[in-house]
Design an enzyme around this catalytic site. Sequence first.
Site, PDB file in Angstrom:
ATOM      1  N   THR A  30      -6.474  -4.191  -0.597  1.00  0.00           N
ATOM      2  CA  THR A  30      -5.210  -3.910   0.257  1.00  0.00           C
ATOM      3  C   THR A  30      -5.230  -2.285   0.731  1.00  0.00           C
ATOM      4  OG1 THR A  30      -5.356  -3.066  -1.872  1.00  0.00           O
ATOM      5  CG2 THR A  30      -4.490  -5.217  -1.895  1.00  0.00           C
ATOM      6  N   ASP A  31      -4.221  -2.494   1.611  1.00  0.00           N
ATOM      7  CA  ASP A  31      -3.401  -0.767   1.320  1.00  0.00           C
ATOM      8  C   ASP A  31      -3.330   0.095  -0.255  1.00  0.00           C
ATOM      9  OD1 ASP A  31      -2.994   1.626   3.183  1.00  0.00           O
ATOM     10  OD2 ASP A  31      -2.267   0.191   5.206  1.00  0.00           O
ATOM     11  N   TYR A  32      -3.657   1.326   0.053  1.00  0.00           N
ATOM     12  CA  TYR A  32      -2.465   1.859  -0.918  1.00  0.00           C
ATOM     13  C   TYR A  32      -1.682   1.354  -1.696  1.00  0.00           C
ATOM     14  CZ  TYR A  32      -1.988   6.492  -3.452  1.00  0.00           C
ATOM     15  OH  TYR A  32      -2.736   7.485  -4.370  1.00  0.00           O
ATOM     16  N   ASP A  33      -1.856   1.617  -2.940  1.00  0.00           N
ATOM     17  CA  ASP A  33      -0.897   0.432  -3.355  1.00  0.00           C
ATOM     18  C   ASP A  33       0.022  -0.243  -3.217  1.00  0.00           C
ATOM     19  OD1 ASP A  33       0.628   0.523  -6.228  1.00  0.00           O
ATOM     20  OD2 ASP A  33       1.745   2.264  -5.529  1.00  0.00           O
ATOM     21  N   ALA A  34      -0.660  -0.788  -2.276  1.00  0.00           N
ATOM     22  CA  ALA A  34       0.378  -2.720  -1.901  1.00  0.00           C
ATOM     23  C   ALA A  34       0.823  -3.004  -2.910  1.00  0.00           C
ATOM     24  CB  ALA A  34      -1.065  -2.447  -0.634  1.00  0.00           C
TER      25      ALA A  34
END
Length: 729
Positions: free
Chosen positions: A278-282
């Site tokens: 995932t992307d950051y905190d997605a």
Amino acid sequence: MIPPRFLCLALPLLFAALTTARGQDVEAKVEEILSKLTLEEKLGQLRLVDGHAGGGWKPQHRYLAQQGLLGGTFNVRGTGPTGEMQRAALATRHKIPLVFAFDVVHGYRTIFPVPLGEAASWDLELAEKCAAVAAKEARSANVSWTFAPMADIARDPRWGRIVEGAGEDTVLTSAFTAARVRGFQGNNIAAPDRMLSCLKHFAGSGAAEGGRDYNIAEVSVRSLRETHFPPFLAGLAAGAGSIMPTFSAIDGVPATSNPWLLQDVLRKEWGFNGVVVTDYDAVGQLANHRVAATYPAAGLLALQSGITIEMWGSCMVEAESMMKTPANLKLVDEAVRNVLRMKFKLGLFDKPFGDPAREKAALLNPDHLKLTREAASKACVLLKNEGNTLPIPASAKKIAIVGPLADDRTSLIGSWSGDGRPEDAVTLVDAVRDRLGASGTVIHESAGNASGFSFSRPSDGVEAAKDADFVLVVIGETADMSGEAASKSSLDLPPLQLDLVQKVHALGKPYAVVLMTGRPLTVGWLAETCPAILLTWFGGTMGGPGIADVLFGDVNPSGKLPVTFPRSVGQIPLTYNLTPTSRPYRADDKWTSKYTDISSSPLWAFGHGLSYTDFEISQPMSSQLRFPIDGKVTFKVSVKNTGSRDGDEIVQAYIRDDVASITRPNKELKAFKRVSVPAGKSVMVDFEIPAKDLGFWTPKGEYVVEPGSFTLMVGDSSESVQSARFYLE
């Protein structure tokens, strides 16, 4: 002794057998480890946490590593910090090494031009070399995974992350994506100078509404397949081992929880068997999308949708109690298998630590600095050169350099600059001083720094420039005005920068504008008034010398725009490959598709870029007019250098489907070649385009290639072409 002819047959078979055996051995080890892990430990392997921006680790994360509850980190880098974290992980009962990741986007310590600038070189070999150097330096610091390249098609320059990709065109972006993957990974990601790449942001991130970061992307399935998917397919074909979904929602479904995107298309249709991170905190942000009521629910939804690793957050870990059904446990096991396979492929079980001596030798290696200087010069695009203002004449011994970016080391290395240090950067002021030496004079007074929409200045340097033989005005964006979370509603220059150019113009001195930016800007006044404009993007560690090489004529500029420059934000989206309307534009007819208050044409078109010499590209030539629909379209053009300098030209081939069952673009780039042509000489350039590349996706989800008439257009930009017609049958 085995005869050579039999050895030629035996070696490939032996290699295949060894590869199969090696793969089976890895699978056996993966299953052995997996069988001994608790559910808590399994979920820990699916977790990637952040280190400090400076490269150090956080105590709470080292504790997780000591408990065997962590898969890896991002931002932790360098043989020292990574070694400390790795020793903690290897002291656990299962001794599973951590993976260390980092955003190595356009360099690790040696910083290359930003990706959009690199794409302006249209030089795939150069892009591959730059990525290889970035991988070599990063791996020497024990970083084995990069979140790059960005494969997004970006057609809205308001979107700050346009700087991270290769622009607006699918073919160009696909080619650069594949080249960068090859550079990062090579033939073996376990090699001490290679690393795992990650394609991002899958998919349609560059189509975010309003050019606003993290916004929804309303794109049709046909648009995804024709425009946004191909660069990802090209990256996967080049061997990319991981992929990152976009933050955006596609057709109302966030990519992080989109099983159609991550399972039906990526896994089943395309056969991808790598890691989806995932992307950051997605995952946690699925709650913001309001598709999950709680963080644990978001974690379960992400896993069920096809996510392998959660970056930064702990939603999947928090969902442990929800993971205990047979179906969910099966998903957890498969995700952990993919993580362990990745670590085996990276060679982390055999060589989990870095080598301080190799790290010291790799970072800022002289060969790396030489390459980034070459890349900086090839990224330059000569937008305008009235009266051959450039190159700077040899008679100019007193050169004034003004503008807030002339000596800005931080901006020179751009956004997402890895472990790059501003103090390593060589600015244009440094480079011109070094070049002139004792035989000339550089006039430069501090011009403050550009910030937001203005810049403070003790002196703008214009008064001192009155004594100069030539003036360079260095303006544009600072690094933090482009990139992630840097979307803009205006693409105009800060007012005080425009005021500075106008003051220099009033001096009546020969001058050139050096435009530093990470996106297209609306600079109509500059285009109309300034005699010469050199677009340099953010040039990297050796940006100053690379730009100076072009300004003084040591390097003949050859860059071409990978993205259209609009006249106004009101024209956006504006691309070269627009589809025809029922009333195509005509200047003399009000009742056609156009604006009433501004020209419908771009300020500078896709593919535009001037040289210090002149080229003539012939009409395309072929021995036939008709080609089989399952064959290849072949043709050639002659490129003649009619000037007095050797130079490189980028020959661009566009094709239009003249009549189709659905509306097709007026032109589409299908091939390009960079050629070197000595002064007064000609070269013949051959092209071969598979007929299958001339097809399209129908609204029913079918890819078809239709027979009929096509127009072939070849030239030095999307607006300067010679045409010919051919037929598929």
